[in-house]
Motif scaffolding. Structure first.
Motif, PDB file in Angstrom:
ATOM      1  N   ILE A 259      12.179   4.912 -13.807  1.00  0.00           N
ATOM      2  CA  ILE A 259      11.171   5.122 -12.760  1.00  0.00           C
ATOM      3  C   ILE A 259      10.929   3.837 -11.985  1.00  0.00           C
ATOM      4  O   ILE A 259      10.859   3.836 -10.751  1.00  0.00           O
ATOM      5  N   LEU A 260      10.833   2.716 -12.709  1.00  0.00           N
ATOM      6  CA  LEU A 260      10.580   1.430 -12.058  1.00  0.00           C
ATOM      7  C   LEU A 260      11.728   1.041 -11.128  1.00  0.00           C
ATOM      8  O   LEU A 260      11.508   0.456 -10.066  1.00  0.00           O
ATOM      9  N   THR A 261      12.942   1.411 -11.504  1.00  0.00           N
ATOM     10  CA  THR A 261      14.088   1.152 -10.629  1.00  0.00           C
ATOM     11  C   THR A 261      13.946   1.921  -9.321  1.00  0.00           C
ATOM     12  O   THR A 261      14.251   1.402  -8.238  1.00  0.00           O
ATOM     13  N   GLY A 262      13.478   3.156  -9.408  1.00  0.00           N
ATOM     14  CA  GLY A 262      13.252   3.940  -8.196  1.00  0.00           C
ATOM     15  C   GLY A 262      12.188   3.325  -7.309  1.00  0.00           C
ATOM     16  O   GLY A 262      12.322   3.295  -6.077  1.00  0.00           O
ATOM     17  N   ILE A 263      11.124   2.802  -7.916  1.00  0.00           N
ATOM     18  CA  ILE A 263      10.060   2.149  -7.144  1.00  0.00           C
ATOM     19  C   ILE A 263      10.602   0.884  -6.488  1.00  0.00           C
ATOM     20  O   ILE A 263      10.260   0.560  -5.349  1.00  0.00           O
ATOM     21  N   ARG A 264      11.453   0.161  -7.210  1.00  0.00           N
ATOM     22  CA  ARG A 264      12.050  -1.062  -6.643  1.00  0.00           C
ATOM     23  C   ARG A 264      12.924  -0.726  -5.436  1.00  0.00           C
ATOM     24  O   ARG A 264      12.851  -1.400  -4.397  1.00  0.00           O
ATOM     25  N   VAL A 265      13.750   0.305  -5.551  1.00  0.00           N
ATOM     26  CA  VAL A 265      14.604   0.720  -4.436  1.00  0.00           C
ATOM     27  C   VAL A 265      13.746   1.115  -3.234  1.00  0.00           C
ATOM     28  O   VAL A 265      14.036   0.739  -2.089  1.00  0.00           O
ATOM     29  N   THR A 266      12.675   1.855  -3.500  1.00  0.00           N
ATOM     30  CA  THR A 266      11.760   2.253  -2.434  1.00  0.00           C
ATOM     31  C   THR A 266      11.168   1.036  -1.736  1.00  0.00           C
ATOM     32  O   THR A 266      11.119   0.967  -0.506  1.00  0.00           O
ATOM     33  N   THR A 267      10.739   0.059  -2.518  1.00  0.00           N
ATOM     34  CA  THR A 267      10.115  -1.136  -1.945  1.00  0.00           C
ATOM     35  C   THR A 267      11.073  -1.887  -1.038  1.00  0.00           C
ATOM     36  O   THR A 267      10.710  -2.257   0.092  1.00  0.00           O
TER      37      THR A 267
ATOM     38  N   ILE B  40       0.836  -1.206   0.000  1.00  0.00           N
ATOM     39  CA  ILE B  40       0.000   0.000   0.000  1.00  0.00           C
ATOM     40  C   ILE B  40       0.869   1.254   0.000  1.00  0.00           C
ATOM     41  O   ILE B  40       0.609   2.217  -0.737  1.00  0.00           O
ATOM     42  N   SER B  41       1.896   1.250   0.817  1.00  0.00           N
ATOM     43  CA  SER B  41       2.784   2.418   0.917  1.00  0.00           C
ATOM     44  C   SER B  41       3.525   2.664  -0.394  1.00  0.00           C
ATOM     45  O   SER B  41       3.698   3.819  -0.806  1.00  0.00           O
ATOM     46  N   VAL B  42       3.970   1.599  -1.049  1.00  0.00           N
ATOM     47  CA  VAL B  42       4.684   1.752  -2.311  1.00  0.00           C
ATOM     48  C   VAL B  42       3.759   2.318  -3.385  1.00  0.00           C
ATOM     49  O   VAL B  42       4.156   3.188  -4.171  1.00  0.00           O
ATOM     50  N   VAL B  43       2.510   1.845  -3.424  1.00  0.00           N
ATOM     51  CA  VAL B  43       1.547   2.380  -4.393  1.00  0.00           C
ATOM     52  C   VAL B  43       1.323   3.871  -4.156  1.00  0.00           C
ATOM     53  O   VAL B  43       1.350   4.682  -5.096  1.00  0.00           O
ATOM     54  N   LEU B  44       1.110   4.251  -2.897  1.00  0.00           N
ATOM     55  CA  LEU B  44       0.889   5.666  -2.574  1.00  0.00           C
ATOM     56  C   LEU B  44       2.123   6.506  -2.907  1.00  0.00           C
ATOM     57  O   LEU B  44       2.011   7.584  -3.510  1.00  0.00           O
ATOM     58  N   ALA B  45       3.306   6.014  -2.515  1.00  0.00           N
ATOM     59  CA  ALA B  45       4.537   6.758  -2.790  1.00  0.00           C
ATOM     60  C   ALA B  45       4.783   6.870  -4.287  1.00  0.00           C
ATOM     61  O   ALA B  45       5.283   7.902  -4.770  1.00  0.00           O
ATOM     62  N   SER B  46       4.420   5.841  -5.050  1.00  0.00           N
ATOM     63  CA  SER B  46       4.635   5.856  -6.495  1.00  0.00           C
ATOM     64  C   SER B  46       3.704   6.859  -7.173  1.00  0.00           C
ATOM     65  O   SER B  46       4.135   7.642  -8.028  1.00  0.00           O
ATOM     66  N   VAL B  47       2.434   6.829  -6.785  1.00  0.00           N
ATOM     67  CA  VAL B  47       1.467   7.761  -7.385  1.00  0.00           C
ATOM     68  C   VAL B  47       1.850   9.203  -7.074  1.00  0.00           C
ATOM     69  O   VAL B  47       1.897  10.064  -7.970  1.00  0.00           O
TER      70      VAL B  47
ATOM     71  N   GLY C  49       9.236   6.707   1.241  1.00  0.00           N
ATOM     72  CA  GLY C  49       9.341   6.179  -0.111  1.00  0.00           C
ATOM     73  C   GLY C  49       9.313   7.203  -1.221  1.00  0.00           C
ATOM     74  O   GLY C  49       9.582   6.868  -2.388  1.00  0.00           O
ATOM     75  N   LEU C  50       9.012   8.450  -0.921  1.00  0.00           N
ATOM     76  CA  LEU C  50       8.831   9.461  -1.969  1.00  0.00           C
ATOM     77  C   LEU C  50      10.125   9.811  -2.705  1.00  0.00           C
ATOM     78  O   LEU C  50      10.144   9.905  -3.944  1.00  0.00           O
ATOM     79  N   MET C  51      11.194  10.021  -1.978  1.00  0.00           N
ATOM     80  CA  MET C  51      12.407  10.576  -2.566  1.00  0.00           C
ATOM     81  C   MET C  51      12.976   9.731  -3.714  1.00  0.00           C
ATOM     82  O   MET C  51      13.244  10.272  -4.797  1.00  0.00           O
ATOM     83  N   PRO C  52      13.159   8.417  -3.547  1.00  0.00           N
ATOM     84  CA  PRO C  52      13.705   7.634  -4.675  1.00  0.00           C
ATOM     85  C   PRO C  52      12.814   7.655  -5.909  1.00  0.00           C
ATOM     86  O   PRO C  52      13.303   7.679  -7.043  1.00  0.00           O
ATOM     87  N   VAL C  53      11.490   7.657  -5.694  1.00  0.00           N
ATOM     88  CA  VAL C  53      10.570   7.671  -6.831  1.00  0.00           C
ATOM     89  C   VAL C  53      10.640   9.004  -7.568  1.00  0.00           C
ATOM     90  O   VAL C  53      10.722   9.051  -8.803  1.00  0.00           O
TER      91      VAL C  53
END
Length: 214
Positions: A137-145, A27-34, A91-95
């Motif tokens: 972008i996907l790499t940033g989401i992966r790092v965040t996760t 849930i947090s990753v989805v919110l941070a990604s959006v 999670g915001l910063m890497p994304v």
């Protein structure tokens, strides 16, 4: 051998805690990604706005997780809510950073060609720029996760779900025979989740990225 027996006896707990841990992180990753991709799109062309947003979200990462969870305890109470809010902030910063980097890496000539074909700014963004920037972008989401999987364990101090419950229970019983097994079980659970999420991102990258960009 003793640890294997312990895992066998706590298999149901491991499964239940794993689902809770994965849920709050997901849930947090989805919110941070959006939020992160949206902010990245808004500021990537404006240097001052970009630097401000990156500095602000970078500063969030410096807040000790223990302190942030406790600060959110007052307005949000115990449970998953303070954990989700805290993880989203972390999670915001890497994304945002990778969204900005990805969009700025798109060859201006490609955008100019699309503009010459009559595409509007929004159409260029959605059809050309974001798809080209997506691998970064996907790499940033992966790092965040992967980062949030570890931080989520600390959420147990506010009764958040996940493997942190085992880890903190073990730490509270230091000196007893079961303490090490509890901490090891919680840590192993987080590591297994990290591996599973990493596999998921590998599959997602192959499915959502054109062959020429992989």
């Amino acid at each position: 051998m003793e640890f294997i027996d312990f895992l066998g006896k706590r298999a149901d707990d491991m499964w239940e805690l794993g689902l809770g841990h994965a849920a709050v992180v997901g849930i947090s990753v989805v919110l941070a990604s959006v939020i992160g991709i949206g902010l990245g799109v808004l500021v990537y062309r404006n240097r001052r706005a970009r630097d401000f947003v990156l500095s602000l979200t970078g500063a969030m990462l410096t807040i000790p997780s223990f302190a942030l969870f406790i600060l959110l305890l007052g307005p949000l109470g115990l449970g998953a809510r303070p954990v989700i809010v805290a993880l989203t902030m972390y999670g915001l910063m890497p994304v945002i950073r990778n969204t900005v980097a990805g969009l700025n890496s798109v060859d201006p000539a490609v955008s100019e060609s699309a503009q010459g074909m009559g595409l509007t700014r929004i159409q260029r963004l959605l059809r050309i720029e974001l798809p080209l920037a997506w691998p970064i972008i996907l790499t940033g989401i992966r790092v965040t996760t992967l980062t949030l999987l570890g931080i989520a364990a600390i959420g147990a101090i506010v009764n958040g779900p996940g493997y942190g419950e085992l880890i903190f229970t073990g730490l509270a019983r230091v000196g007893t025979p079961v303490a090490v097994n509890l901490v090891l079980a919680g840590t192993l659970g987080v590591v297994v989740l990290a591996i599973l999420f990493d596999i998921l991102f590998h599959v997602a990258r192959r499915l959502t990225t054109s062959q020429g960009l992989r």
